[in-house]
Write a protein that holds these residues in place. Structure first.
Motif, PDB file in Angstrom:
ATOM      1  N   ARG A  71     -31.126 -20.150  49.131  1.00  0.00           N
ATOM      2  CA  ARG A  71     -29.799 -19.515  49.144  1.00  0.00           C
ATOM      3  C   ARG A  71     -29.823 -18.206  48.368  1.00  0.00           C
ATOM      4  O   ARG A  71     -29.196 -17.222  48.780  1.00  0.00           O
TER       5      ARG A  71
ATOM      6  N   ALA B 152     -30.766 -16.662  57.269  1.00  0.00           N
ATOM      7  CA  ALA B 152     -29.350 -16.807  56.912  1.00  0.00           C
ATOM      8  C   ALA B 152     -28.700 -17.924  57.733  1.00  0.00           C
ATOM      9  O   ALA B 152     -27.949 -18.754  57.197  1.00  0.00           O
TER      10      ALA B 152
ATOM     11  N   GLY C 269     -27.229 -21.339  56.313  1.00  0.00           N
ATOM     12  CA  GLY C 269     -25.822 -21.568  56.594  1.00  0.00           C
ATOM     13  C   GLY C 269     -25.575 -22.886  57.308  1.00  0.00           C
ATOM     14  O   GLY C 269     -24.591 -23.595  57.018  1.00  0.00           O
TER      15      GLY C 269
ATOM     16  N   LEU D 118     -22.023 -17.642  56.945  1.00  0.00           N
ATOM     17  CA  LEU D 118     -23.435 -17.291  56.808  1.00  0.00           C
ATOM     18  C   LEU D 118     -24.132 -17.367  58.161  1.00  0.00           C
ATOM     19  O   LEU D 118     -24.941 -16.503  58.508  1.00  0.00           O
TER      20      LEU D 118
END
Length: 407
Positions: free
Chosen positions: A178, A223, A227, A235
């Motif tokens: 993250r 991403a 997400g 995200l």
């Protein structure tokens, strides 16, 4: 007078086992403590770095002389070996893949050791967590000092961290991934943006204007993966914007240029960057549960197979240039076709052909190393730990996890 003595057949040398080759590749890395040479590391010779100084031209010439030499100049000129974060991420993914296949606690321990080292040794200086190359690097469109972070290396490390999280459920790997995404999305610089698309720079430098096509795809894929795991729809959507930009630049015949505009680089439709983009599009689609880019993937995969590989499995350097056949292209082909097999049921036979050609033509069993490149009439036995061994470790482990040549 006739010779009636029986003819003695000479047996062909046995085909090397994928598993044995993988273990030999791991051994070369272990023996070196994962320190080695890398493709563009010429300026890791301190005297050459001082001589090149701040001159873009001198830095380019110095790096390219070392990179393009058919003989390995690095030991002769004092290039220092180093741990390459991208290389560590490749070895870690390979160990994790073999662990998932065999349940080996040793493989899991080695993967954790590499990833924990990466978590403890980020580049720093920007939001989130990031990694770069352990040498000064002058490229056509930018200069990156030693250990200056970039989005490509950070994307690969982030994917390895996600592999570790999904394999172990250890939250520290998800947390680090993250933080990597924060760097990818928040660090300078956005090169293009509209409502639906976004393009980001290779390195976080406000002066950079050079668009390298695979960068946004790699960032978007990570991403979206993070997400999806964290239930962060924003995200995933931001990952889609990055991938959508790259897809929008696909040619009508299914290819991508290395840069935009295409004239900004001498690289046209090359092998492994095309593979990067295809794998990123596939990763985004799986994470987002979206078929938005399915047609782009299909057309790109068809171009990749038809124009960047020979029928026998040899990896072309570019669509209009066969040589040098580069071990990175061989490894990328095995990876991309194996992923296609895993998720769409096609690609397995081609992955097998690429692997068979690579083992027959690029593997040196006497040293445990893969050749760096094959050129007309000779092979360059330059030993680059990340480029040769790291890439092939992940390719071999991925193919074995798929089922080897039984796929």
């Amino acid at each position: 007078m006739t010779d009636d003595s029986p003819t003695i057949a000479v047996a062909a040398p046995p085909k090397p086992s994928e598993g044995d080759v993988l273990e030999a590749v791991f051994d070369t890395a272990r023996q070196a403590d994962y320190e080695g040479y890398s493709k563009h590391d010429g300026l890791n010779a301190r005297w050459l770095e001082r001589m090149a100084g701040s001159s873009r031209l001198r830095r380019l010439v110095a790096i390219q002389l070392v990179t393009r030499s058919p003989l390995d100049l690095r030991p002769l000129i004092g290039v220092r070996k180093a741990r390459n974060p991208k290389g560590l991420s490749l070895f870690a993914r390979a160990f994790l893949a073999r662990h998932r296949l065999t349940g080996s606690p040793g493989d899991l321990r080695e993967a954790r050791d590499l990833l924990d080292w990466l978590i403890e040794h980020p580049s720093g200086g920007f939001t989130g967590r990031s990694w770069g190359y352990p040498y000064p690097w002058q490229d056509v469109g930018f200069f990156a000092p030693r250990n200056f972070p970039n989005r490509v290396v950070t994307s690969f490390v982030g994917q390895a961290l996600m592999d570790a999280y999904e394999t172990t459920k250890d939250g520290k790997y998800l947390d680090a991934a993250r933080e990597a995404v924060r760097f990818l999305l928040d660090a300078p610089k956005t090169l293009f943006e509209d409502e639906d698309r976004r393009c980001v720079s290779y390195v976080p430098d406000e002066a950079v204007t050079w668009i390298v096509m695979d960068v946004s795809a790699l960032a978007g894929a990570l991403a979206a993966r993070v997400g999806a795991i964290t239930d962060d729809a924003d995200l995933v959507a931001e990952g889609g914007r990055l991938v959508r930009y790259v897809v929008s630049k696909q040619t009508e015949y299914g290819a991508w240029y290395y840069s935009d505009p295409p004239s900004a680089s001498r690289i046209t439709h090359d092998n492994y960057h095309t593979g990067f983009i295809l794998d990123a599009i596939l990763q985004y689609g799986l994470s987002a549960k979206s078929d938005e880019f399915a047609d782009a993937y299909r057309r790109g995969a068809d171009f990749y197979e038809q124009h960047l590989f020979e029928r026998d499995g040899a990896a072309r350097f570019m669509s209009d240039r066969r040589e040098p056949i580069d071990i990175h292209g061989c490894a990328q082909g095995i990876l991309t076709f194996s992923l296609r097999q895993r998720h769409f049921g096609t690609g397995g036979p081609m992955a097998g052909r690429v692997l068979d050609w690579t083992l027959a033509n690029m593997w040196d069993p006497t040293t445990g190393w893969f050749y760096y490149q094959r050129r007309h009439g000779y092979r360059t036995s330059i030993r680059e730990l990340r480029w040769c061994q790291g890439w092939m470790s992940w390719a071999l482990a991925s193919h074995l996890e798929l089922g080897g040549n039984e796929a």
